[in-house]
Design an enzyme around this catalytic site. Structure first.
Site, short mmCIF file in Angstrom:
data_model
loop_
_atom_site.label_atom_id
_atom_site.label_comp_id
_atom_site.label_asym_id
_atom_site.label_seq_id
_atom_site.Cartn_x
_atom_site.Cartn_y
_atom_site.Cartn_z
N ALA A 230 0.80 -1.23 0.00
CA ALA A 230 0.00 0.00 0.00
C ALA A 230 0.83 1.28 0.00
CB ALA A 230 -0.93 0.00 1.21
N ARG B 299 2.51 2.68 -2.47
CA ARG B 299 2.47 3.47 -3.70
C ARG B 299 1.52 2.83 -4.71
NH1 ARG B 299 8.47 3.49 -5.65
NH2 ARG B 299 8.75 4.02 -3.46
N VAL C 98 5.28 -10.29 2.31
CA VAL C 98 4.14 -11.20 2.40
C VAL C 98 4.49 -12.63 2.00
CG1 VAL C 98 2.41 -9.39 2.12
CG2 VAL C 98 3.28 -10.60 0.08
N SER D 271 -5.15 -9.53 -12.35
CA SER D 271 -4.72 -8.70 -13.47
C SER D 271 -5.36 -9.21 -14.75
CB SER D 271 -3.19 -8.75 -13.62
OG SER D 271 -2.78 -8.15 -14.83
N TYR E 108 4.38 -13.81 -14.11
CA TYR E 108 3.36 -12.87 -13.62
C TYR E 108 1.95 -13.35 -13.97
CZ TYR E 108 0.96 -8.42 -12.79
OH TYR E 108 0.11 -7.44 -12.33
N ALA F 29 0.96 -16.40 -14.68
CA ALA F 29 0.64 -17.61 -13.91
C ALA F 29 0.25 -17.26 -12.48
CB ALA F 29 1.83 -18.57 -13.92
N LYS G 286 -1.05 -14.43 -11.36
CA LYS G 286 -2.33 -13.72 -11.31
C LYS G 286 -3.50 -14.62 -11.70
CE LYS G 286 -0.92 -9.73 -9.81
NZ LYS G 286 -1.35 -9.26 -8.48
#
Length: 249
Positions: free
Chosen positions: A15, A17, A66, A144, A157, A159, A161
Site C-alpha cells: 500500500a 504506492r 508477504v 490482473s 506474472y 501464472a 495472477k
C-alpha cells in the site's frame, strides 16, 4: 465520499504506492481505519499514512514481506491488537520479473510466485480464523488482465495472477457459509509509474487493444475495491471484476 466503511478496519498489502496506495486512501475516505503494509519505501508508506490521517482515520504501518508466512502472521496479530479486529483484507502486493519463457530463470519465476500468489495465500490463511469467528469479512484479491489473457514475456506474472483467480474462487466456496465474501479485481493497464516508463510505441500498441482507447486510473480500481468491501456487495462472492476498459471481454 459516503462513510460506508465507518467502524471497519482494513489491511491493504503493498500500500505504499501505486494502486495499493490509492486503495488505502479510498478505504480511509470511506471511513475505515487502515493497516498499511509495504515492503520497499518507508518514506512512501509514511507519506500515505499521513494522507490517511487527514481523513480522520487511524493507521498502523506494518513493513512485511508477504512471502514470509510468519511475518504475515505477526502483521495480522499486530493489526488485530491495534483495532480489535480486521474486517477487510486487500491482497495487492505484487512484483514483476519479466523475461521470455525460454530465458526466464527459476529464481525469476519463484520470486514472482512467492509474492503474488503465495503471499496472497499467507494473508488469507492467517486472517481466516479471525473472520470465521466474526462470521463476517471481506477479502479482495488484486489479480490482473494478464492473468485472464496471458501476456508474452510475463509467464511468471500471468501464472501468479491466474492462480490468484483460482485461489479466490476456492476461498469463496470455503468461506461463504461463514459470512465472508472473497472476490478478485482484475485491473487492465492503469496509469501508474509502471506504465509511465513504457515507450510511446508500446503505449500506443496497448491502447489499440483497449476498446475504450485509454489507460485506467488508480481511482477506478480503488473505488471497485471499496464497493466490494461495503455492505452493498454482501451477496457478491467468488467473482472476478475486470476493470480494464473492455480489454478482456
Amino acid at each position: 465520499m459516503d462513510q460506508v466503511l465507518e467502524g471497519k478496519a482494513a489491511l491493504v498489502t503493498g500500500a505504499g504506492r501505486g494502486i495499493g496506495r490509492q486503495i488505502a486512501l479510498t478505504l480511509a475516505e470511506c471511513g475505515a481505519d487502515v493497516i498499511l503494509n509495504y515492503r520497499g519505501s518507508k518514506e512512501a508508506a509514511e507519506e500515505t499514512a499521513e494522507r490517511i490521517r487527514t481523513f480522520g482515520r487511524e493507521v498502523l504501518i506494518c513493513p512485511c514481506d508477504v512471502s514470509d508466512s510468519e511475518a504475515v502472521k505477526q502483521m495480522i496479530e499486530s493489526g488485530t491488537q491495534r483495532f480489535g479486529k480486521i474486517d477487510i483484507l486487500v491482497n495487492n502486493a505484487g512484483i514483476t520479473r519479466d523475461n521470455l519463457l525460454m530465458r526466464m530463470s527459476e529464481e525469476e519465476f519463484d520470486a514472482v510466485m512467492d509474492i503474488n500468489l503465495k503471499g496472497t495465500f499467507h494473508c488469507i490463511r492467517h486472517i481466516a480464523r479471525q473472520m470465521v469467528r466474526q462470521r463476517s469479512g471481506r477479502i479482495i484479491n488484486i489479480s490482473s488482465v494478464s492473468g485472464v489473457l496471458g501476456n508474452a514475456g510475463q509467464a511468471n506474472y500471468c501464472a501468479s495472477k491466474a492462480g490468484v483467480i483460482g485461489l479466490t474462487k476456492s476461498a469463496a466456496r470455503e468461506f461463504a457459509s461463514r459470512g465472508i465474501t472473497v472476490n478478485a479485481v482484475a485491473p487492465g493497464f492503469i496509469d501508474t509509474e509502471m506504465t509511465a516508463v513504457l515507450s510511446k510505441e508500446v503505449q500506443e500498441d496497448i491502447l489499440n487493444r483497449i476498446p475504450m482507447k485509454q489507460f485506467g486510473r488508480v481511482e477506478d480500481i480503488a473505488q471497485t475495491v471499496a464497493f466490494l468491501a461495503s455492505d452493498a456487495a454482501r451477496y457478491i462472492t467468488g467473482q472476478v471484476i475486470s476493470v480494464d476498459g473492455g480489454m478482456a471481454m
